[in-house]
Design an enzyme around this catalytic site. Structure first.
Site, short mmCIF file in Angstrom:
data_model
loop_
_atom_site.label_atom_id
_atom_site.label_comp_id
_atom_site.label_asym_id
_atom_site.label_seq_id
_atom_site.Cartn_x
_atom_site.Cartn_y
_atom_site.Cartn_z
N TYR A 109 0.84 -1.20 0.00
CA TYR A 109 0.00 0.00 0.00
C TYR A 109 0.87 1.25 0.00
CZ TYR A 109 -3.30 3.55 1.54
OH TYR A 109 -4.06 4.69 1.62
N HIS A 110 0.53 2.21 -0.84
CA HIS A 110 1.26 3.47 -0.88
C HIS A 110 0.41 4.57 -1.48
CE1 HIS A 110 2.06 1.49 -4.73
NE2 HIS A 110 2.31 2.70 -5.24
N VAL A 111 0.76 5.80 -1.15
CA VAL A 111 0.06 6.99 -1.64
C VAL A 111 1.10 7.88 -2.32
CG1 VAL A 111 -1.28 9.02 -0.98
CG2 VAL A 111 -1.61 6.87 0.25
#
Length: 137
Positions: A109-111
């Protein structure tokens, strides 16, 4: 739930946080590290872009525990504020992708956090140095 990570996946973010280095990610690219989340200068894409991710390995939004999600969001906010101060940009935007059809390419997960300037063409910009950001984080 809704996972696509192949068995034995060599997670680049986990490798980076363990001190590993590749041609795309180096420990010096990390501009922020808290107990639950980290941020690194993006290895490709927009000038000045940063990627924020939980320190623990979670594939996507569906798997993300609330505490890690809150920590990532707090780090995204800190990075966006630092971008405004360091780059003098007129605004910021964030993107987050889940699953292959949603555009996810890294199974952690990453933004993505992007600085914006009037008239910029986000997709036409090149990778940037994070030194200016580090002064504000």
């Amino acid at each position: 739930m809704f996972n696509h990570e192949p068995p034995g996946y060599p997670c680049p973010f986990c490798y980076l946080l363990s001190g590993g280095s590749t041609s795309l990610d180096r420990p010096e690219d990390v501009v922020l590290r808290t107990p639950l989340a980290s941020a690194k200068v993006a290895s490709h894409g927009s000038s000045g872009a940063v990627i924020v991710f939980p320190n623990a390995h979670h594939e996507n939004l569906y798997d993300l525990p609330s505490a890690d999600g809150h920590a990532v969001h707090d780090a995204v906010r800190a990075v966006a504020i630092a971008m405004r101060r360091a780059y003098g940009c007129a605004g910021t935007s964030i993107r987050q992708h889940n699953e292959p059809v949603g555009g996810q390419e890294v199974w952690h997960y990453h933004v993505h956090v992007f600085p914006h300037h009037p008239g910029d063409q986000l997709d036409a910009l090149t990778a940037a140095d994070g030194a200016a950001l580090r002064r504000f984080l």
